[in-house]
Design an enzyme around this catalytic site. Structure first.
Site, PDB file in Angstrom:
ATOM      1  CG  ASN A   1       8.200  -5.078   0.480  1.00 17.61           C
ATOM      2  OD1 ASN A   1       7.277  -4.422   0.960  1.00 17.61           O
ATOM      3  ND2 ASN A   1       9.397  -4.546   0.223  1.00 17.61           N
TER       4      ASN A   1
ATOM      5  CG  HIS B   1      11.772  -0.925  -2.619  1.00 13.46           C
ATOM      6  ND1 HIS B   1      11.909  -0.397  -1.357  1.00 13.46           N
ATOM      7  CD2 HIS B   1      12.702  -0.318  -3.395  1.00 13.46           C
ATOM      8  CE1 HIS B   1      12.878   0.502  -1.367  1.00 13.46           C
ATOM      9  NE2 HIS B   1      13.371   0.575  -2.582  1.00 13.46           N
TER      10      HIS B   1
ATOM     11  CD  GLU C   1       4.554   1.978  -5.264  1.00 15.81           C
ATOM     12  OE1 GLU C   1       5.013   3.134  -5.211  1.00 15.81           O
ATOM     13  OE2 GLU C   1       4.263   1.304  -4.256  1.00 15.81           O
TER      14      GLU C   1
END
Ligand code: GRF
Length: 201
Positions: free
Chosen positions: A98, A100, A171
């Protein structure tokens, strides 16, 4: 070549960064399925434009069956806002990654998702922010950390600006890098900590 499924709930710019890196051949894996819990998620459109199967699936049991049918090796949560069920986490232990948008453990856990993370960080007046890629566990944002990167956000004038700075500068870089390391078999989890190992080619 590992088979990758990417889960999205929104625009899918993180998904796009993965699609682009796979098309460039820098990731030893192939995205063969994109799933969303929202029919109108633009991320599904990005998948179709790249010739990848794109499906809206809300039922966890159906989801697990589809992943098995497709022979999926790795699941990537790229802006996915639904909670992953225990069966799926157990079946894919340390094979669900994932992203975040904060430096875990800051601004993480239940209620901290999407813009809410940056609203809290901006309100707190942080000067440095970043993102974290981690393996998914039963605890929201609580799994072993794979990669983190920070940046100076003191120039941000709003939570939206901070969100864009972190999304574009961090990201879109660390998520493909983490997937690349996983597909090269270079991630080891020891006592809930991730070790990046060297692998002779
Ligand atoms: C990203 O900031 C991600 O960290 C968060 O939601 C946002 C999704 O962006 N969970 P996108 O859909 O990948 O553009």
């Amino acid at each position: 070549m590992l088979k990758i499924a990417v889960f999205v709930s929104g625009g899918g710019t993180n998904l796009q960064s993965l699609i682009d890196e796979c098309q460039k051949g820098t990731i030893n894996g192939e995205i063969t399925l994109v799933v969303s819990n929202r029919l109108k998620a633009y991320g599904l459109e990005r998948a179709r434009n790249a010739g990848i199967k794109a499906e809206c699936i809300k039922d966890q049991k159906v989801l697990l069956e589809r992943l098995k049918e497709e022979g999926i090796d790795l699941i990537v949560l790229a802006g996915y806002l639904a909670i992953i069920g225990e069966d799926l986490i157990r079946e894919y232990k340390n094979r669900i990654i994932n992203i975040h948008p904060s430096l875990i453990p800051s601004f993480a856990g239940p209620g901290f998702y999407g813009l809410h993370v940056h609203e809290a960080a901006f309100k707190r007046g942080v000067k440095v922010a970043g993102a974290t890629v981690h393996f998914v566990s039963e605890e929201v944002d609580g799994g072993p950390i794979i990669l983190q990167q920070a940046m100076d956000v003191s120039a941000a004038n709003s939570p939206e600006e901070m969100q864009e700075m972190v999304l574009l500068n961090i990201e879109h870089k660390i998520l493909p890098e983490a997937v690349r390391l996983f597909c090269d078999g270079r991630l080891e989890v020891i006592d809930e900590r991730v070790k990046i190992v060297w692998k002779e080619h």
